[in-house]
Design an enzyme around this catalytic site. Sequence first.
Site, mmCIF file in Angstrom:
data_model
loop_
_atom_site.group_PDB
_atom_site.id
_atom_site.type_symbol
_atom_site.label_atom_id
_atom_site.label_comp_id
_atom_site.label_asym_id
_atom_site.label_seq_id
_atom_site.Cartn_x
_atom_site.Cartn_y
_atom_site.Cartn_z
ATOM 1 N N THR A 134 29.292 38.116 79.075
ATOM 2 C CA THR A 134 30.383 39.046 78.804
ATOM 3 C C THR A 134 30.001 40.471 79.174
ATOM 4 O OG1 THR A 134 31.674 40.031 76.991
ATOM 5 C CG2 THR A 134 29.508 39.187 76.435
ATOM 6 N N ASP A 135 31.002 41.298 79.434
ATOM 7 C CA ASP A 135 30.724 42.710 79.686
ATOM 8 C C ASP A 135 30.362 43.464 78.411
ATOM 9 O OD1 ASP A 135 33.236 42.782 78.484
ATOM 10 O OD2 ASP A 135 34.193 43.986 80.037
ATOM 11 N N GLU A 136 30.566 42.841 77.250
ATOM 12 C CA GLU A 136 30.274 43.527 75.993
ATOM 13 C C GLU A 136 28.783 43.780 75.792
ATOM 14 O OE1 GLU A 136 32.518 42.531 72.472
ATOM 15 O OE2 GLU A 136 33.959 41.391 73.658
ATOM 16 N N TYR A 160 27.921 39.835 67.864
ATOM 17 C CA TYR A 160 28.297 38.961 68.976
ATOM 18 C C TYR A 160 27.673 39.428 70.280
ATOM 19 C CZ TYR A 160 31.044 37.612 73.042
ATOM 20 O OH TYR A 160 31.417 37.212 74.299
ATOM 21 N N LYS A 164 24.762 37.727 72.762
ATOM 22 C CA LYS A 164 24.964 37.399 74.169
ATOM 23 C C LYS A 164 23.964 38.144 75.051
ATOM 24 C CE LYS A 164 27.550 35.186 76.001
ATOM 25 N NZ LYS A 164 27.467 33.744 76.416
#
Length: 359
Positions: A134-136, A160, A164
């Site tokens: 994810t870009d998060e 989260y 990741k």
Amino acid sequence: MKTILITGGAGFIGSALVRYLVNEANNKVVNVDKLTYAGNLSSLQSIENKENYTFIQADICDMSAMESAFKEHQPDIVMHLAAESHVDRSIDGPSEFIQTNIVGTYTLLEVARQYWLTSSEEQKNNFRFHHISTDEVYGDLGNTDDLFTESTSYDPSSPYSASKASSDHLVRAWQRTYGLPVIITNCSNNYGPFHFPEKLIPLIIINALAGKPLPIYGNGQQIRDWLYVEDHARALYKVVSEGKVAETYNIGGFNEKTNLEVVQCICSILDELITDKPLSVVNGATGNFSDLITYVADRPGHDVRYAIDASKIANDLNWQPKETFESGIRKTVQWYLDNEAWYTAILDGSYQGERLGLN
């Protein structure tokens, strides 16, 4: 014909990828999914009886189960999507995110590494471990005009995104240390059919149809880059088929929108498509679905802006999204209008609208 083992293939992005690979690509697909609350086999009914599709219910943290899956199906490619992915849930209960996203990825990497090491030279040369992230993991761009690139430093904000980020680091370490042929992709916010109701877009659609409040965190000015899930599925296959080992590719939709803009767009489409509106809408100030918009307390550590620079995958692999936000969101709204039975079954079961006020 290659055999592709997909983890998390009953989830939102995973099921879109499975449907694409089974229907559009000449591959055998083995779907490994634990079937947690967000895993839904009804999303795969259209392909469940296809000869080139196999489902295995198993936990990626279960090493013996993963070893059995690899031994039986001899995958040429692993596409690893299985993950806990909802920020709100990670705030309420981070333990499952640590277990699935970090320990699960470690377990899968080790099983893949041992399988790869004992494969023939031809199999070893062609094997790929594709980790979908994810870009998060990059953190918060704030109010800048910057974009996330493949070289942006990691700065995760939530349990989260931290989990990741940890899994990304493990994948890169297994490549650097052991030579495992890996590829990583980091994507922006996905949306589209079969999206679990806790996420913003399906939540807003479903609440609006029920005449319930449309909850928006804070002032609604948080910006996200929106990627139609079927465009993402095409990109993932493009990367694992043509991408270079040890490379990272950012996948974005070229569609930056504030959360408020997203909700207003959905309301506008519903105003157009729905003639028999709920009484709460009819009796509102304007008689439009936007009357249901309600601002709620912001969540802790809420990032202001994510935005992907997807020029690498565009230039190197000739990939572009087919859908604009306007075309994709219209397709998405129409899909929920046509598939009430799908989300009603979920709402009648495990998910009851926690945190974001679906009740």
